[in-house]
Design an enzyme around this catalytic site. Structure first.
Site, PDB file in Angstrom:
ATOM      1  N   SER A 129      31.199  35.548  33.210  1.00  0.00           N
ATOM      2  CA  SER A 129      31.819  34.455  33.970  1.00  0.00           C
ATOM      3  C   SER A 129      30.842  33.975  35.029  1.00  0.00           C
ATOM      4  CB  SER A 129      33.103  34.943  34.652  1.00  0.00           C
ATOM      5  OG  SER A 129      33.618  33.934  35.506  1.00  0.00           O
ATOM      6  N   TYR A 142      37.505  40.464  40.216  1.00  0.00           N
ATOM      7  CA  TYR A 142      37.070  39.800  38.981  1.00  0.00           C
ATOM      8  C   TYR A 142      35.573  39.510  39.023  1.00  0.00           C
ATOM      9  CZ  TYR A 142      36.998  36.428  35.126  1.00  0.00           C
ATOM     10  OH  TYR A 142      36.710  35.767  33.945  1.00  0.00           O
TER      11      TYR A 142
END
Length: 267
Positions: A129, A142
């Site tokens: 990501s 995250y």
């Protein structure tokens, strides 16, 4: 001979788009889901696999090898979102997120490497990501789990070079998928000192996902990497400003970049 591809998390979102696109291109594609029976309409061969359960990983990989005799490409796509003030996220949820986003992909890699080494060829693509390149407010866990996967890929790919196995990362920005619905949200607590900034940031994050790019772009990026003789270490796919934010982080002083992020999130 058609290449055999395994995509973890292939029942929906980015994984599903990648799988269906590669099917159209003539690949033999296996996807995975924790509950494949829920997706009877899937165009992919869906196998039962939970990245936090090594027994299911071993069984799924062996099923493919038994049926196809080889495994050419692994797309480590399965992942989970998580949001909240780090102070208020329960420890078990932080650990669960790392089990899915970090330890899970490593365990799948370990399961496919013996076959790829035997073939003297293979490609492993880790879906990370853009959030993994920076510590984002209320997405810190995250960011950390995806950033850890980015870094371990850099080390891993050097260790497997001798076996003619390639490894790379593809870091997506915001895409229009169901990740927002499936991620763990620490509740916005009425008495929390983070109530207002976290609540506002949560709305902003959900809006970004809802207006995100078409997952087909990720599918095309994966196909391009598979078709590349010597893949790069890192790829980024998303809005220009999301990709450019990584460049800015490299060149701006830390505090200037921090202020830029806080302004973006209205903190």
């Amino acid at each position: 001979m058609s290449k055999v591809v395994l995509i973890t998390g292939g029942s929906s979102g980015i994984g599903k788009s990648i799988g269906e696109f590669l099917l159209e291109k003539g690949f033999v594609v296996y996807g995975t889901s924790r509950n494949p029976e829920r997706y009877s309409e899937s165009k992919l061969n869906l196998l039962a696999l939970d990245v936090s359960n090594t027994q299911t990983i071993t069984k799924a990989v062996q099923t493919i090898i038994d049926k196809e005799g080889r495994l050419d490409v692994l797309v480590n796509n399965a992942g989970a979102g998580i949001t909240g003030p780090i102070e208020e996220i329960p420890d078990e949820e932080i650990k669960r997120n790392f089990e899915t986003n970090f330890f899970g992909p490593i365990n799948v890699i370990k399961a496919v490497l013996p076959q790829m080494r035997k073939q003297k060829s293979g490609l492993i693509i880790n879906i990370t990501s853009i959030a993994g390149y920076m510590g984002l407010p209320y997405r810190g866990v995250y960011s950390a789990s995806k950033g850890a996967l980015e870094l371990i890929t850099e080390a891993f790919r050097m260790e497997i070079k001798d076996f003619n196995i390639e490894m790379t990362n593809i870091a997506p920005g915001d895409f229009a998928t169901n990740i927002a619905a499936g991620r763990y949200h620490a509740p916005v607590q009425e008495q929390s000192p983070y109530k207002t900034p976290y609540g506002n940031t949560l709305k902003l994050m959900d809006a970004h996902v809802d207006s995100g790019k078409d997952p087909l772009l990720m599918a095309k990026a994966v196909y391009k990497v598979i078709s590349t003789k010597n893949p790069k270490v890192h790829y980024k796919v998303g809005e220009f400003m999301q990709k450019f934010s990584i460049v800015l982080k490299r060149i701006l002083p830390d505090k200037v970049y921090e202020k830029m992020l806080m302004k973006h999130y209205k903190l």
